[in-house]
Design a protein around this motif. Structure first.
Motif, PDB file in Angstrom:
ATOM      1  N   THR A 294       9.845  95.138 -23.413  1.00 25.87           N
ATOM      2  CA  THR A 294       8.845  96.203 -23.483  1.00 25.87           C
ATOM      3  C   THR A 294       7.473  95.579 -23.702  1.00 25.87           C
ATOM      4  OG1 THR A 294      10.435  97.772 -24.425  1.00 25.87           O
ATOM      5  CG2 THR A 294       8.100  98.258 -24.749  1.00 25.87           C
TER       6      THR A 294
ATOM      7  N   ASN B 275      11.614  94.110 -28.052  1.00 26.70           N
ATOM      8  CA  ASN B 275      11.286  95.495 -28.318  1.00 26.70           C
ATOM      9  C   ASN B 275      11.061  95.666 -29.821  1.00 26.70           C
ATOM     10  OD1 ASN B 275      11.887  98.390 -29.061  1.00 26.70           O
ATOM     11  ND2 ASN B 275      12.012  98.565 -26.829  1.00 26.70           N
TER      12      ASN B 275
ATOM     13  N   ASN C 193       4.941  89.507 -24.293  1.00 25.02           N
ATOM     14  CA  ASN C 193       4.863  90.969 -24.231  1.00 25.02           C
ATOM     15  C   ASN C 193       3.803  91.530 -25.177  1.00 25.02           C
ATOM     16  OD1 ASN C 193       6.416  90.368 -26.493  1.00 25.02           O
ATOM     17  ND2 ASN C 193       7.849  92.057 -26.212  1.00 25.02           N
TER      18      ASN C 193
ATOM     19  N   ASP D 151       0.499  99.049 -29.232  1.00 25.49           N
ATOM     20  CA  ASP D 151       1.094 100.267 -28.707  1.00 25.49           C
ATOM     21  C   ASP D 151       2.006  99.924 -27.537  1.00 25.49           C
ATOM     22  OD1 ASP D 151      -0.637 102.100 -30.329  1.00 25.49           O
ATOM     23  OD2 ASP D 151      -2.202 101.146 -29.127  1.00 25.49           O
ATOM     24  N   SER D 152       3.096 100.645 -27.404  1.00 23.30           N
ATOM     25  CA  SER D 152       4.056 100.402 -26.336  1.00 23.30           C
ATOM     26  C   SER D 152       3.551 100.950 -24.997  1.00 23.30           C
ATOM     27  CB  SER D 152       5.394 101.059 -26.680  1.00 23.30           C
ATOM     28  OG  SER D 152       6.272 101.024 -25.567  1.00 23.30           O
ATOM     29  N   TYR D 153       3.843 100.223 -23.931  1.00 27.01           N
ATOM     30  CA  TYR D 153       3.525 100.663 -22.574  1.00 27.01           C
ATOM     31  C   TYR D 153       4.782 101.175 -21.860  1.00 27.01           C
ATOM     32  CZ  TYR D 153      -1.224  98.672 -22.390  1.00 27.01           C
ATOM     33  OH  TYR D 153      -2.559  98.408 -22.590  1.00 27.01           O
ATOM     34  N   ALA D 154       5.834 101.419 -22.609  1.00 28.43           N
ATOM     35  CA  ALA D 154       7.128 101.763 -22.015  1.00 28.43           C
ATOM     36  C   ALA D 154       7.075 103.011 -21.143  1.00 28.43           C
ATOM     37  CB  ALA D 154       8.178 101.933 -23.118  1.00 28.43           C
TER      38      ALA D 154
ATOM     39  N   TYR E  19       3.394  95.491 -24.783  1.00 35.74           N
ATOM     40  CA  TYR E  19       2.572  96.059 -25.856  1.00 35.74           C
ATOM     41  C   TYR E  19       1.120  95.614 -25.702  1.00 35.74           C
ATOM     42  CZ  TYR E  19       7.048  97.057 -28.103  1.00 35.74           C
ATOM     43  OH  TYR E  19       8.310  97.512 -28.370  1.00 35.74           O
TER      44      TYR E  19
ATOM     45  N   SER F   8      10.753  98.375 -31.573  1.00 32.50           N
ATOM     46  CA  SER F   8      11.493  99.486 -32.175  1.00 32.50           C
ATOM     47  C   SER F   8      12.936  99.116 -32.471  1.00 32.50           C
ATOM     48  CB  SER F   8      11.448 100.709 -31.244  1.00 32.50           C
ATOM     49  OG  SER F   8      10.119 101.160 -31.074  1.00 32.50           O
TER      50      SER F   8
END
Length: 496
Positions: A362, A193, A474, A374-377, A364, A195
């Motif tokens: 997560t 992740n 990821n 960009d996150s796909y969360a 990306y 973040s």
């Protein structure tokens, strides 16, 4: 003469360089550089860390890139133990290399070096200990696997390769598994992740995207074994009656043609209405196959049944509907009862349909086409559907591959032969019943790849070498087959 200490936080190496005063290239005293221990091992105070000694300029020879760091002692993170360890090991090695050149001036400047390293250790200790990209060879859950000496000899090279791939291709994190007749290796690198900067672990789960198609294909073939489905029968026989009239050619398309993507049906993923719907769809609202299939009702078929290969996710949405209509349960339940439970795959589940198991990375990707990840969360692009709904780990996928390809206990020999009936796609590779037969750079390997939700995944089995490789990333904007090929080259002594 002064001393310059460089710390490479990515490679985790501490480099010490003796530089002539003024730095003139014409100086009679040439710069001498020595690469000390792994900086990670240095911070840990591990008693068994190998020292990368020496580099160019030291009469003892050596290579900073190819010499691995082995660390099996208990870490001690105090600054005092760190400083004592550096003084005891690194300076001993420097003294060995410098020999008679070790003089009072060097000893004076060594005090400066101590101060520099001491400050650096305080600044970076917490970060590196928490986020180190260190090797994670098969843990307790795979302790029963015997790792031979020759495979262990490749472990550090495989880990180095994985670390380099993560940095060079700008991948947040990666997991790689390789099994050969000589043993197995499992490694992780990077973070799961961006973040939280949580380090990637070999046990982390990944959305495996289209690799899920192989699981669904196995469920369908098991229904064939049980006499509940016939491969060459029209899908109108098995689809829910209220859906059949909306599927053009449902009286001609066979179950086999859905499995090998030769049905010619329209795609639902690319329709404008579905794309608009996903933009507003919360992950708290899982898609159903009945909902998704409606987006292709108004679309014209891409080809006549059996005419040609066209990879279409809608084929596997229709198969999901067939499985659920026959079993009177969900596809998630069918996969669990037919595959996951019998094989003991305890870390695999259907996303958004079943409770999350373990820690999941997560995903990306460059969603905005601006070169940034960009996150796909929070994205729900159809997560959990039959065309790519599973989340799994490298260990579980390894068990699945072993049962399907090596032990051949998952399907009967008759069904396995059906699964391996490949059709040329006209795109450089062949497709069977839920299986890909790869071309270069993974020629003759069979398995499946997947790209979705910010992930790209690959499971490939090479029958001639009895070798399995699994790669989970990821960042979905990466050529995963080339990544897998480089891993195999290490095992085959074609790299490093």
């Amino acid at each position: 003469m002064y001393i310059r200490c460089q710390v490479d936080a990515h490679q985790l190496l501490c480099a010490v360089e003796l530089v002539p005063q003024g730095g003139s290239q014409k100086s009679k005293v040439k710069s001498q550089k020595y690469y000390g221990m792994s900086f990670l091992g240095f911070l840990n105070g591990c008693s068994s860390c190998k020292v990368l000694m020496p580099a160019a300029g030291c009469a003892n020879g050596g290579n900073r890139r190819s010499t691995p760091v082995a660390c099996d002692g208990k870490p001690v993170y105090s600054a005092g133990s760190t400083l004592r360890y550096f003084r005891r090991v690194v300076l001993d090695q420097l003294g060995f290399c410098l020999g008679s050149k070790m003089n009072l001036k060097f000893l004076a400047f060594s005090k400066i070096l101590f101060a520099i390293v001491f400050v650096i250790s305080l600044s970076f200790a917490g970060y590196l200990v928490g986020n180190n990209i260190n090797q994670r060879v098969v843990g307790k859950s795979l302790a029963k696997h015997v790792i031979s000496t020759s495979t262990v000899g490749k472990s550090s090279q495989l880990q180095t390769l994985l670390n380099e791939i993560v940095v060079e291709q700008k991948i947040p994190g990666a997991v790689m598994y390789i099994s050969t007749p000589k043993g197995s290796w499992l490694g992780a690198s990077g973070v799961n992740n961006l973040s939280t900067k949580t380090r990637m672990k070999p046990t982390d789960g990944f959305a495996i995207a289209s690799m899920s198609k192989t699981f669904l294909a196995v469920v369908v073939l098991k229904l064939v074994e049980q006499g509940k489905v016939q491969l060459n029968r029209a899908i109108a026989t098995y689809l829910p009656r209220d859906i059949t009239p909306h599927i053009i050619n449902s009286d001609k398309i066979t179950v086999r043609q859905l499995l090998n993507h030769t049905s010619g049906v329209a795609e639902y993923l690319d329709t404008k209405k579905f794309i608009q719907a996903t933009a507003k769809r919360s992950r708290s609202q899982p898609w159903t196959a009945r909902e998704a299939i409606q987006y292709m009702y108004q679309e014209r078929p891409q080809a006549n049944p059996g005419e040609k290969f066209i990879y279409t996710d809608c084929n596997y949405i229709l198969l999901e509907l067939i499985v659920e209509n026959i079993t009177k349960g969900t596809l998630a339940q069918a996969i669990r009862s037919q595959i996951l439970k019998p094989l003991g795959l305890k870390h695999t589940f259907t996303e958004l349909r079943e409770p999350t198991i373990g820690e999941v990375a997560t995903g990306y990707g460059d969603r905005n086409k601006d070169g940034k990840l960009d996150s796909y969360a929070k994205v729900n692009d159809g997560n959990g559907l039959g065309d790519g709904g599973l989340v799994s780990t490298a260990e579980d996928l390894a068990k699945f591959a072993k049962a399907l390809f090596v032990k051949k206990t998952l399907l009967s020999s008759k069904m396995m032969k059906e699964m391996l009936k490949f059709k040329d796609t006209g795109e450089g590779y062949s497709y069977g019943l839920g299986l890909e037969r790869f071309s270069s750079p993974l020629a003759k390997a069979i398995g499946h790849s997947g790209t979705a939700y910010g992930f790209v995944t690959l499971l490939a089995y090479l029958p001639n070498q009895n070798t399995t490789i699994i790669v989970l990333l990821n960042n979905q904007n990466v050529d995963i087959k080339s990544v897998a090929r480089t891993g195999l080259e290490v095992v085959e002594n074609k790299r490093f």
